[in-house]
Design an enzyme around this catalytic site. Structure first.
Site, mmCIF file in Angstrom:
data_model
loop_
_atom_site.group_PDB
_atom_site.id
_atom_site.type_symbol
_atom_site.label_atom_id
_atom_site.label_comp_id
_atom_site.label_asym_id
_atom_site.label_seq_id
_atom_site.Cartn_x
_atom_site.Cartn_y
_atom_site.Cartn_z
ATOM 1 C CB CYS A 42 -45.341 -3.816 -4.072
ATOM 2 S SG CYS A 42 -46.344 -5.060 -3.272
ATOM 3 C CD GLU A 60 -46.395 -11.142 -7.943
ATOM 4 O OE1 GLU A 60 -46.804 -9.973 -7.996
ATOM 5 O OE2 GLU A 60 -47.031 -12.101 -8.414
#
Ligand code: NAD
Length: 504
Positions: free
Chosen positions: A279, A245
């Protein structure tokens, strides 16, 4: 502050690391830097814990994970305080990420059996004599390597799903947030005292690398694309599978028919909250030209009212990682040098450890502020002809993590959402997908691969097991050395009958 709950005895450690409050530079605690030997020992202990945990079965794991959830909920205020101290983010933002983590633990605990448990599947005509069973078994030990920006929500997105799937976890939090990592591990131990199903190892990149090389059954990594490449290289040594990720360069698209106030609110929050250290934070905004100027005005008005600081009224905190400030400065300077226009703030917004809100308009697409992850409270805003051009520009990126679309036309918004390459898209809101535990979370390209959250997230930490049981002799046995031509012809005829029809 009572640190005894999450610090550990590390008198023996050759090296230590300090966890520091980024707003005040106060040392919160010291932690050992674990090397390959300590990491290996943790993985060894985890093997035994994994066998015990897998043996408990779904119902007992569910009960224990729900107990963990309720423990986290009852101690939410204490954990939030620690997150606030270690990352500098406002208390309310810390509470928000913990609430989301709680919702994910709840979902993973309650859905593991349904998603992963044994089920019969149809065998099909050719194998009609077989009973077929599918189940998803635990992998064993999962190594979780976490970042610092969401030190609860992000690792729990892997830990809860890995545990619910029946694995034990060895967790290496970011070297910037080891205290939060330690708190999480201690809190699980409160409700699962029998075996160390979640263990903590602390240290920086080398400790993470030792975990990737340790022979665990999977690594769940969250961090930058550059580090993911190193982790993947280390994982390659033992063919250890990896879910990565990584970062993003998320775009928010504003259609000509959008609710501009809602879109401006979303862009401001998506880009500036947590000092842009998200993010799936918004970094680029593409606005239909008819409404470009009105939108920009609304966004500027909102951004100008935002203030970073360490006090309770501050909208966001300091940059958690001091080195990030240079990257943000470089991106702003590059955008301005290429002809970008500062609408709110600019280089003068940088006042270490804080960065004030920065809105840049008309920044050329090849600028670093458009192509690279900035990870700061900055937004670039550009006009586009329509949503279709917005989609094209948004997709023209090495990243593909999240995105958002604003339009009152549901059909057009959905079409744009579908055409966006990002793994997740919110229509008429930002980052909503992260709060829906049933939805998978992850990206592609430089944003990584694999999925956490939801059914996909549970399967990510399992291995599919296929079993057939012969119930009766087959009508034609083709898997024997004594196979007859007659049997072969019968099956050939059947296949032709079933599949030989011409399709147009
Ligand atoms: P980072 O890549 O610097 O570090 C991440 C983790 O990897 C840390 O625990 C670090 O100690 C460890 N590490 C460093 N070198 C290593 C190595 N060689 N081998 C193994 N582990 C190693 O990232 P960061 O600065 O902690 O986090 C910020 C990044 O994370 C941003 O790019 C952000 O977008 C991304 N992020 C992604 C998600 C997501 O879910 N996609 C969530 C949060 C953050």
């Amino acid at each position: 502050m009572d640190t005894s709950v999450w610090t550990q005895d590390h008198a023996w450690a050759a090296e230590t690391l300090e966890s520091v409050n980024p707003a005040t530079s106060e040392v919160i605690a010291t932690f050992p830097v674990h090397g390959a030997a300590e990491v290996g020992a943790a993985v060894q202990r985890a093997r035994e814990a994994a066998a015990w945990w897998a043996g408990l079965g779904y119902a007992q794991r569910r009960t224990r994970l729900l107990a963990w959830k309720s423990h986290l909920t009852r101690y939410l205020a204490r954990l939030a305080e620690l997150v606030h101290n270690e990352t500098g983010k406002p208390l309310a933002d810390a509470q928000l990420e913990i609430m989301l983590a709680i919702v994910h633990i709840d979902w993973a605990a309650k859905h593991a059996r349904k998603v992963l448990g044994p089920r019969r599947v149809r065998s099909g005509l050719i194998a009609i004599n077989q009973a077929s069973l599918l189940e998803y078994q635990p992998l064993g030990v999962v190594g979780v390597i976490g970042p610092w920006n969401y030190p609860v929500f992000t690792p729990v997105g892997s830990i809860a799903y890995a545990l619910a799937a029946g694995n034990a976890v060895v967790f290496k939090p970011s070297e910037l947030t080891p205290a939060v990592g330690g708190w999480l591990v201690s809190s699980l131990r409160e409700v699962v005292p029998e075996q160390p199903v979640l263990q903590l190892v602390t240290g920086g990149g080398e400790t993470g690398q030792a975990l990737a090389l340790s022979g665990v059954d999977k690594i769940a990594f969250t961090g930058s694309a550059a580090t993911a490449k190193k982790v993947m290289a280390a994982c390659a040594e033992n063919l250890t599978p990896l879910v990565a990720e990584c970062g993003g360069k998320d775009a928010l698209l504003v259609g000509a028919d959008a609710d501009l106030d809602a879109a401006a609110d979303a862009a401001a929050w998506g880009g500036l909250s947590n000092a842009g250290q998200t993010c799936v934070g918004i970094e680029r905004v593409y606005v239909a030209e008819e409404v470009y100027h009105s939108f920009l005005e609304k966004l500027a008005e909102r951004a100008a009212a935002v203030r970073p600081g360490d006090d309770r009224e501050a909208d966001y905190g300091p940059m958690t990682m001091p080195a990030q400030v240079e990257i943000i400065e470089r991106h702003i300077a590059d955008a301005l040098a290429r002809g970008g226009r500062p609408v709110v703030g600019g280089l003068s917004s940088v006042s270490r450890p804080y960065v004030g809100p920065v809105i840049l308009a008309d920044v050329p697409e090849e600028s670093r502020a458009v192509t690279e992850e900035t990870f700061g409270p900055t937004l670039t805003v550009s006009p586009v002809r329509d949503l279709e051009e917005g989609v094209r520009r948004a997709n023209d990126s090495s990243y593909a993590l999240g995105s958002a679309v604003f339009s009152k036309n549901g059909r057009r918004a959905l079409a744009a959402a579908r055409s966006l390459r990002s793994g997740m898209t919110s229509v008429n809101s930002v980052i909503a997908f992260a709060s829906v535990p049933a939805l998978p979370f992850g990206g592609s390209g430089n944003s990584g691969f694999g999925r956490i959250h939801g059914a996909d997230g549970l399967r990510e930490f399992s291995r599919a097991k296929a079993i057939t049981r012969q119930r009766m002799r087959p009508m034609a046995d083709l898997t024997t050395l004594r196979r007859s031509d007659k049997d072969m012809n019968r099956v050939l005829q059947l296949i032709t009958l079933l599949h030989g029809k011409r399709y147009r």
